[in-house]
Design a protein around this motif. Structure first.
Motif, PDB file in Angstrom:
ATOM      1  N   ALA A  67       0.755  -1.196  -0.213  1.00 55.87           N
ATOM      2  CA  ALA A  67       0.138  -0.130  -0.108  1.00 55.87           C
ATOM      3  C   ALA A  67       0.941   1.115  -0.051  1.00 55.87           C
ATOM      4  CB  ALA A  67      -0.771  -0.173   1.040  1.00 55.87           C
ATOM      5  N   CYS A  68       1.929   1.031   0.418  1.00 58.09           N
ATOM      6  CA  CYS A  68       2.939   2.439   0.373  1.00 58.09           C
ATOM      7  C   CYS A  68       3.302   3.000  -0.793  1.00 58.09           C
ATOM      8  CB  CYS A  68       4.330   1.933   1.487  1.00 58.09           C
ATOM      9  SG  CYS A  68       5.588   3.097   1.343  1.00 58.09           S
ATOM     10  N   ASN A  69       3.431   4.222  -0.775  1.00 56.44           N
ATOM     11  CA  ASN A  69       3.721   4.819  -2.130  1.00 56.44           C
ATOM     12  C   ASN A  69       5.178   5.450  -2.068  1.00 56.44           C
ATOM     13  OD1 ASN A  69       3.479   7.403  -0.915  1.00 56.44           O
ATOM     14  ND2 ASN A  69       1.634   8.103  -2.255  1.00 56.44           N
ATOM     15  N   GLN A  70       5.807   5.125  -0.825  1.00 48.57           N
ATOM     16  CA  GLN A  70       7.167   5.513  -0.558  1.00 48.57           C
ATOM     17  C   GLN A  70       7.612   7.171  -0.613  1.00 48.57           C
ATOM     18  OE1 GLN A  70       9.772   3.212  -3.345  1.00 48.57           O
ATOM     19  NE2 GLN A  70       8.753   1.255  -2.795  1.00 48.57           N
ATOM     20  N   CYS A  71       6.422   7.727  -0.080  1.00 47.13           N
ATOM     21  CA  CYS A  71       6.477   9.269   0.026  1.00 47.13           C
ATOM     22  C   CYS A  71       7.524   9.912   1.116  1.00 47.13           C
ATOM     23  CB  CYS A  71       4.920   9.865   0.640  1.00 47.13           C
ATOM     24  SG  CYS A  71       4.505   9.690   1.976  1.00 47.13           S
ATOM     25  N   GLY A  72       7.890   8.897   2.060  1.00 47.22           N
ATOM     26  CA  GLY A  72       8.754   9.206   3.083  1.00 47.22           C
ATOM     27  C   GLY A  72       8.098   9.927   4.243  1.00 47.22           C
ATOM     28  N   LEU A  73       7.026  10.442   4.199  1.00 45.38           N
ATOM     29  CA  LEU A  73       6.327  11.172   5.300  1.00 45.38           C
ATOM     30  C   LEU A  73       6.590  10.685   6.639  1.00 45.38           C
ATOM     31  CD1 LEU A  73       4.783  14.139   5.434  1.00 45.38           C
ATOM     32  CD2 LEU A  73       2.613  12.754   5.442  1.00 45.38           C
ATOM     33  N   CYS A  74       6.495   9.615   6.739  1.00 47.18           N
ATOM     34  CA  CYS A  74       6.579   8.727   7.876  1.00 47.18           C
ATOM     35  C   CYS A  74       7.920   8.784   8.568  1.00 47.18           C
ATOM     36  CB  CYS A  74       5.943   7.201   7.888  1.00 47.18           C
ATOM     37  SG  CYS A  74       6.898   6.301   6.599  1.00 47.18           S
ATOM     38  N   GLN A  75       8.961   8.644   7.782  1.00 49.33           N
ATOM     39  CA  GLN A  75      10.066   8.646   8.288  1.00 49.33           C
ATOM     40  C   GLN A  75      10.686   9.905   8.568  1.00 49.33           C
ATOM     41  OE1 GLN A  75      13.472   8.290   5.389  1.00 49.33           O
ATOM     42  NE2 GLN A  75      14.566   6.843   6.571  1.00 49.33           N
ATOM     43  N   TYR A  90      12.044   0.658  -0.145  1.00 48.28           N
ATOM     44  CA  TYR A  90      10.890   0.295   0.662  1.00 48.28           C
ATOM     45  C   TYR A  90      11.231   0.821   1.959  1.00 48.28           C
ATOM     46  CZ  TYR A  90       9.807  -3.467  -2.748  1.00 48.28           C
ATOM     47  OH  TYR A  90       9.499  -4.115  -3.813  1.00 48.28           O
ATOM     48  N   TYR A  91       9.890   1.250   2.414  1.00 49.57           N
ATOM     49  CA  TYR A  91      10.377   1.513   3.891  1.00 49.57           C
ATOM     50  C   TYR A  91       9.640   0.641   4.827  1.00 49.57           C
ATOM     51  CZ  TYR A  91      10.902   6.552   2.491  1.00 49.57           C
ATOM     52  OH  TYR A  91      11.446   7.467   1.933  1.00 49.57           O
ATOM     53  N   HIS A  92      10.587   0.427   6.044  1.00 52.39           N
ATOM     54  CA  HIS A  92      10.103  -0.501   7.036  1.00 52.39           C
ATOM     55  C   HIS A  92      10.590   0.119   8.585  1.00 52.39           C
ATOM     56  CE1 HIS A  92      13.970  -2.015   8.315  1.00 52.39           C
ATOM     57  NE2 HIS A  92      14.217  -1.585   7.182  1.00 52.39           N
ATOM     58  N   LEU A 107      -0.279  10.010  10.036  1.00 57.43           N
ATOM     59  CA  LEU A 107       0.114  10.851   8.883  1.00 57.43           C
ATOM     60  C   LEU A 107      -0.025  10.371   7.365  1.00 57.43           C
ATOM     61  CD1 LEU A 107       3.484  12.381  10.463  1.00 57.43           C
ATOM     62  CD2 LEU A 107       1.209  13.620  10.077  1.00 57.43           C
ATOM     63  N   CYS A 108       0.196   8.694   7.496  1.00 59.13           N
ATOM     64  CA  CYS A 108       0.560   8.157   6.075  1.00 59.13           C
ATOM     65  C   CYS A 108      -0.732   8.187   5.344  1.00 59.13           C
ATOM     66  CB  CYS A 108       0.307   6.661   6.542  1.00 59.13           C
ATOM     67  SG  CYS A 108       0.531   5.739   5.137  1.00 59.13           S
ATOM     68  N   PRO A 109      -0.567   9.047   4.094  1.00 57.16           N
ATOM     69  CA  PRO A 109      -1.790   9.285   3.272  1.00 57.16           C
ATOM     70  C   PRO A 109      -2.404   8.178   2.662  1.00 57.16           C
ATOM     71  CG  PRO A 109       0.376   9.772   2.329  1.00 57.16           C
ATOM     72  CD  PRO A 109       0.510   9.414   3.610  1.00 57.16           C
ATOM     73  N   GLN A 110      -1.352   7.164   2.622  1.00 52.99           N
ATOM     74  CA  GLN A 110      -2.001   5.766   2.146  1.00 52.99           C
ATOM     75  C   GLN A 110      -2.503   4.787   2.815  1.00 52.99           C
ATOM     76  OE1 GLN A 110      -1.637   7.171  -1.144  1.00 52.99           O
ATOM     77  NE2 GLN A 110      -1.416   5.076  -1.549  1.00 52.99           N
ATOM     78  N   SER A 111      -2.838   5.193   4.256  1.00 53.51           N
ATOM     79  CA  SER A 111      -3.327   4.299   5.241  1.00 53.51           C
ATOM     80  C   SER A 111      -2.460   2.932   5.088  1.00 53.51           C
ATOM     81  CB  SER A 111      -4.719   4.172   5.132  1.00 53.51           C
ATOM     82  OG  SER A 111      -5.431   4.931   5.337  1.00 53.51           O
ATOM     83  N   ALA A 112      -1.307   3.042   5.027  1.00 52.47           N
ATOM     84  CA  ALA A 112      -0.396   1.783   4.876  1.00 52.47           C
ATOM     85  C   ALA A 112       0.221   1.450   6.195  1.00 52.47           C
ATOM     86  CB  ALA A 112       0.833   2.008   3.808  1.00 52.47           C
ATOM     87  N   ILE A 113       0.044   2.165   7.314  1.00 51.38           N
ATOM     88  CA  ILE A 113       0.756   1.840   8.572  1.00 51.38           C
ATOM     89  C   ILE A 113      -0.289   1.242   9.736  1.00 51.38           C
ATOM     90  CG2 ILE A 113       2.155   2.723  10.542  1.00 51.38           C
ATOM     91  CD1 ILE A 113       3.242   4.612   8.619  1.00 51.38           C
ATOM     92  N   THR A 114      -0.075   0.215  10.251  1.00 50.98           N
ATOM     93  CA  THR A 114      -1.114  -0.236  11.347  1.00 50.98           C
ATOM     94  C   THR A 114      -0.202  -0.524  12.574  1.00 50.98           C
ATOM     95  OG1 THR A 114      -0.907  -2.793  10.553  1.00 50.98           O
ATOM     96  CG2 THR A 114      -3.006  -1.292   9.682  1.00 50.98           C
TER      97      THR A 114
HETATM   98  S1  SF4 Z   1       3.837   7.711   4.934  1.00 51.18           S
HETATM   99 FE1  SF4 Z   1       2.863   5.838   4.221  1.00 51.18          FE
HETATM  100  S2  SF4 Z   1       3.103   5.935   2.126  1.00 51.18           S
HETATM  101 FE2  SF4 Z   1       4.476   7.471   2.874  1.00 51.18          FE
HETATM  102  S3  SF4 Z   1       6.413   6.316   3.106  1.00 51.18           S
HETATM  103 FE3  SF4 Z   1       5.361   5.887   4.999  1.00 51.18          FE
HETATM  104  S4  SF4 Z   1       4.165   4.091   4.782  1.00 51.18           S
HETATM  105 FE4  SF4 Z   1       4.698   4.825   2.848  1.00 51.18          FE
END
Ligand code: SF4
Ligand code: SF4
Length: 295
Positions: A67-75, A90-92, A107-114
């Motif tokens: 689901a992640c689009n690798q935007c980097g906002l979370c990091q 990939y982010y992990h 924050l994740c715009p893709q709702s990829a983090i749980t």
């Molecule tokens: S904020 Fe969400 S979409 Fe962006 S890198 Fe992190 S997990 Fe991926």
């Protein structure tokens, strides 16, 4: 009810052995093992477990890479540097670095983090021959022991109130960190168990400074007396300068080892021994302090 916490600063001073003996002498008591990182009072008390529950210590986040689009906002927003990017982009999330604040999830715009709950710790309510025993076991890699100490102390307090118990006796953790602070807050008096060695006094002195911040009455015992007479003398002088009453000097003795091998406290195994008489003196002093502190 009156809450007494037994502390030592350094591990291996005989704190838990003395705590078990005090619990044997108290007529109406709830016992709580605050040393959740290395709990061992259960070996002496041989509890009959009545209740076993998971303890949720926090959360750990993880990323769904599909689901992640690798935007980097979370990091860029993780204040604990728990999020890394692999060579392939990939982010992990490192579960040992993640503090479970859940900011990245929001924050994740893709709702990829749980986030999942950390439920590897367990707490217990048990019967023992002396009274109810509240204790815990930390799972491998689990943390937040201060939070767990606060939780089991709350359980002990509620149980003591329900049972109309006269005392709660806490077997405190070593050191001066978060679990010790969680053991101190709200306790009525502290018994400091000091081993007459350089490291024993060094750690006890750090602990005295911490206890002073809480303004809790403190008394002390020197355990394993006879190991180092010059150090004993130094500790006695230092206790006077800190205005901390020394209740007893309990000799280093094989009787303690024999009692433990029999899974008994010393006051059960050798009630007429010099060591048991000294521990009874300690208990009588703590009980007398209760009257003074209450009044
Ligand atoms: S904020 Fe969400 S979409 Fe962006 S890198 Fe992190 S997990 Fe991926
Ligand atoms: S939950 Fe908090 S600590 Fe854990 S990765 Fe997300 S932002 Fe970082």
């Amino acid at each position: 009810m009156h809450e007494i916490t037994v502390l030592s600063g350094k591990g291996g001073t005989g704190k838990t052995t003395i705590t078990g003996a005090l619990a044997a002498l108290a007529e109406s008591v709830v016992i709580c093992d605050n040393d959740v990182d290395a709990a061992d009072l259960f070996l002496l008390l041989q509890p009959n477990i009545q209740q076993r529950e998971p303890f949720i210590s926090g959360n750990t986040a993880s990323i769904n890479t599909e689901a992640c689009n690798q935007c980097g906002l979370c990091q860029s927003n993780c204040r604990f540097d728990a999020i890394q990017q692999t060579d392939k982009g990939y982010y992990h999330i490192d579960p040992f670095a993640c503090e479970g604040c859940r900011l990245c999830e929001r924050l994740c715009p893709q709702s990829a983090i749980t986030s999942s709950k950390n439920d590897g710790n367990t707490w217990f309510m048990s019967d023992t021959r002396f009274g109810t025993f509240v204790h815990a076991q930390m799972g491998p890699g689990e943390e937040n022991s201060g939070k767990l100490v606060s939780f089991i102390r709350k359980q002990a307090k509620e149980t003591a109130a329900k049972n109309n118990a006269g005392y709660i006796i806490n077997d405190g953790p070593p050191g001066i960190g978060c679990p010790v602070i969680a053991s101190l807050s709200g306790t009525k008096q502290v018994l400091l168990v000091i081993e007459p060695t350089q490291s024993g006094w060094h750690d006890a002195e750090r602990l005295i400074q911490l206890i002073r911040q809480f303004q809790i009455p403190v008394t002390a015992v020197i355990n394993k007396a006879g190991l180092h007479e010059a150090m004993e003398q130094h500790i006695e002088e230092q206790l006077i300068s800190h205005d901390i009453p020394l209740i007893a000097k309990i000799p280093y003795s094989q009787v303690f080892r024999q009692a433990m091998l029999n899974l008994q406290t010393i006051v059960e195994y050798a009630p007429d021994s010099e060591e048991s008489q000294l521990i009874k003196k300690v208990w009588n002093t703590l009980a007398a302090n209760k009257t003074q502190i209450t009044n």
